[in-house]
Design a protein around this motif. Structure first.
Motif, PDB file in Angstrom:
ATOM      1  N   SER A 153       9.911   1.717   7.184  1.00  0.00           N
ATOM      2  CA  SER A 153      10.459   1.691   5.880  1.00  0.00           C
ATOM      3  C   SER A 153      11.037   3.057   5.376  1.00  0.00           C
ATOM      4  CB  SER A 153       9.293   1.118   4.830  1.00  0.00           C
ATOM      5  OG  SER A 153       8.760   0.057   5.177  1.00  0.00           O
ATOM      6  N   ASP A 154      12.466   2.782   4.847  1.00  0.00           N
ATOM      7  CA  ASP A 154      12.978   3.966   4.365  1.00  0.00           C
ATOM      8  C   ASP A 154      12.077   4.532   2.995  1.00  0.00           C
ATOM      9  OD1 ASP A 154      15.252   4.513   6.063  1.00  0.00           O
ATOM     10  OD2 ASP A 154      15.825   2.464   5.503  1.00  0.00           O
ATOM     11  N   VAL A 155      11.482   3.630   2.339  1.00  0.00           N
ATOM     12  CA  VAL A 155      10.836   3.641   1.282  1.00  0.00           C
ATOM     13  C   VAL A 155       9.565   2.911   1.023  1.00  0.00           C
ATOM     14  CG1 VAL A 155      10.799   3.557  -1.411  1.00  0.00           C
ATOM     15  CG2 VAL A 155      12.726   4.408  -0.377  1.00  0.00           C
ATOM     16  N   LEU A 156       8.303   3.394   1.003  1.00  0.00           N
ATOM     17  CA  LEU A 156       7.158   2.634   1.155  1.00  0.00           C
ATOM     18  C   LEU A 156       6.438   2.798  -0.204  1.00  0.00           C
ATOM     19  CD1 LEU A 156       5.437   0.518   2.832  1.00  0.00           C
ATOM     20  CD2 LEU A 156       4.259   2.612   3.690  1.00  0.00           C
ATOM     21  N   LEU A 157       6.379   1.942  -1.106  1.00  0.00           N
ATOM     22  CA  LEU A 157       5.927   1.945  -2.492  1.00  0.00           C
ATOM     23  C   LEU A 157       4.375   1.910  -2.664  1.00  0.00           C
ATOM     24  CD1 LEU A 157       8.721  -0.017  -4.512  1.00  0.00           C
ATOM     25  CD2 LEU A 157       8.535   2.439  -4.155  1.00  0.00           C
ATOM     26  N   PRO A 158       3.558   2.503  -3.357  1.00  0.00           N
ATOM     27  CA  PRO A 158       2.339   2.288  -3.481  1.00  0.00           C
ATOM     28  C   PRO A 158       1.856   1.217  -4.495  1.00  0.00           C
ATOM     29  CG  PRO A 158       3.186   4.275  -4.825  1.00  0.00           C
ATOM     30  CD  PRO A 158       4.280   3.782  -4.211  1.00  0.00           C
ATOM     31  N   ASP A 159       1.929   0.095  -4.080  1.00  0.00           N
ATOM     32  CA  ASP A 159       1.804  -1.249  -5.023  1.00  0.00           C
ATOM     33  C   ASP A 159       0.336  -1.643  -4.959  1.00  0.00           C
ATOM     34  OD1 ASP A 159       1.964  -3.361  -6.171  1.00  0.00           O
ATOM     35  OD2 ASP A 159       2.698  -4.685  -4.424  1.00  0.00           O
ATOM     36  N   GLY A 160      -0.624  -0.608  -5.538  1.00  0.00           N
ATOM     37  CA  GLY A 160      -1.940  -0.937  -5.529  1.00  0.00           C
ATOM     38  C   GLY A 160      -2.617   0.330  -5.965  1.00  0.00           C
ATOM     39  N   SER A 161      -3.648  -0.039  -6.979  1.00  0.00           N
ATOM     40  CA  SER A 161      -4.342   0.974  -7.382  1.00  0.00           C
ATOM     41  C   SER A 161      -5.279   1.741  -6.463  1.00  0.00           C
ATOM     42  CB  SER A 161      -5.455   0.756  -8.452  1.00  0.00           C
ATOM     43  OG  SER A 161      -6.262  -0.481  -8.148  1.00  0.00           O
ATOM     44  N   GLY A 162      -5.570   1.145  -5.271  1.00  0.00           N
ATOM     45  CA  GLY A 162      -6.182   1.527  -4.236  1.00  0.00           C
ATOM     46  C   GLY A 162      -5.350   2.624  -3.485  1.00  0.00           C
ATOM     47  N   ILE A 163      -4.060   2.540  -3.414  1.00  0.00           N
ATOM     48  CA  ILE A 163      -3.308   3.476  -2.653  1.00  0.00           C
ATOM     49  C   ILE A 163      -3.007   4.745  -3.678  1.00  0.00           C
ATOM     50  CG2 ILE A 163      -0.902   3.809  -1.468  1.00  0.00           C
ATOM     51  CD1 ILE A 163      -2.816   1.902  -0.283  1.00  0.00           C
ATOM     52  N   VAL A 164      -2.937   4.548  -4.798  1.00  0.00           N
ATOM     53  CA  VAL A 164      -2.950   5.692  -6.059  1.00  0.00           C
ATOM     54  C   VAL A 164      -4.141   6.302  -5.883  1.00  0.00           C
ATOM     55  CG1 VAL A 164      -2.787   6.152  -8.118  1.00  0.00           C
ATOM     56  CG2 VAL A 164      -1.384   4.266  -7.297  1.00  0.00           C
ATOM     57  N   LEU A 165      -5.442   5.610  -5.697  1.00  0.00           N
ATOM     58  CA  LEU A 165      -6.678   6.496  -5.537  1.00  0.00           C
ATOM     59  C   LEU A 165      -6.747   7.384  -4.112  1.00  0.00           C
ATOM     60  CD1 LEU A 165      -9.447   6.948  -6.484  1.00  0.00           C
ATOM     61  CD2 LEU A 165     -10.132   4.819  -5.336  1.00  0.00           C
ATOM     62  N   ALA A 166      -6.419   6.495  -3.063  1.00  0.00           N
ATOM     63  CA  ALA A 166      -6.438   7.321  -1.834  1.00  0.00           C
ATOM     64  C   ALA A 166      -5.352   8.734  -2.007  1.00  0.00           C
ATOM     65  CB  ALA A 166      -5.774   6.428  -0.571  1.00  0.00           C
TER      66      ALA A 166
END
Length: 239
Positions: free
Chosen positions: A51-64
């Protein structure tokens, strides 16, 4: 797919406003469930990492990101990128195309686009419902998209099918922006209700959806989320 490398080098960390529709890009999203699924599916992994842009769609990814990289980033859901891209397209009078979902859902989307974003020209195509597409299916899908020549292509065929289809056919798609947004088609059409801002701000957008659709969503919340958190713990501890 290594979690530390993912949040350090791949997950998008800038404001959504810095995404330009004039740059040719494939935009995907990642959450704990898709992360866990990608670890079992090499093609899905390739699709996400390319992906050219991989968006953090999840609070788990934000936490990580916070725990492993010390970065404070904002969750950007599929519905967020959908709204942002429509706003940008409306300003410029661009064309957008919806690939996926049923004819009824697509008609509801086109009707709402005409009301919400009157400067946008919109078209759509409903592919057949099946686990895998034949070469004939794909040819028809590409022909429908390319004959309209949209600035933005929204793909909604559920993960990982949608991301893998885009990855396999990216060189044949005539669109500046291609983004796979799954359930957003139903949210925008009004056939499925998105969680309220109250739950979204709490990082619990998944909870009302789980209550409404337990059979479909139990796995991602009771299997993928614990597995993701375990992987996060192992990564942090260097296990």
């Amino acid at each position: 797919m290594q979690l530390k490398d993912l949040v350090d080098n791949k997950v998008y960390t800038n404001p959504i406003s810095e995404i330009s529709i004039d740059n040719k890009s494939i935009i995907n999203t990642i959450n704990p469930h898709s992360y866990c699924e990608a670890k079992k599916d090499s093609e899905f992994t390739k699709a996400l990492l390319s992906s050219d842009v991989l968006l953090p769609d999840g609070s788990g990814i934000v936490l990580a990101s916070k725990i492993l990289s010390g970065k404070t980033i904002n969750k950007i859901a599929g519905a967020d990128i959908h709204q942002y891209l429509l706003e940008q397209a409306n300003l410029k009078g661009d064309k957008v195309f919806y690939l996926g979902a049923s004819e009824n859902t697509l008609q509801l989307i086109e009707k709402r686009i005409a009301k919400d974003y009157p400067n946008i020209s919109v078209s759509s195509y409903s592919p057949p419902y099946k686990p895998e597409f034949t070469s004939t299916d794909t040819s028809k899908m590409l022909a429908a998209v390319n004959s309209f020549n949209p600035k933005i292509l929204f793909v909604g065929m559920t993960a990982p099918k949608q991301e893998k289809w885009v990855y396999a056919n990216q060189t044949s798609i005539n669109a500046n922006i291609v983004t796979s947004i799954g359930a957003v088609f139903d949210f925008y059409a009004g056939t499925v209700k998105r969680s309220s801002p109250f739950w979204i701000k709490l990082g619990l957008e998944w909870l009302p959806r789980l209550v409404r659709e337990p059979k479909r969503l139990w796995k991602r919340n009771f299997v993928s989320t614990p597995l993701f958190l375990w992987d996060l713990l192992k990564t942090k501890c260097g296990i």
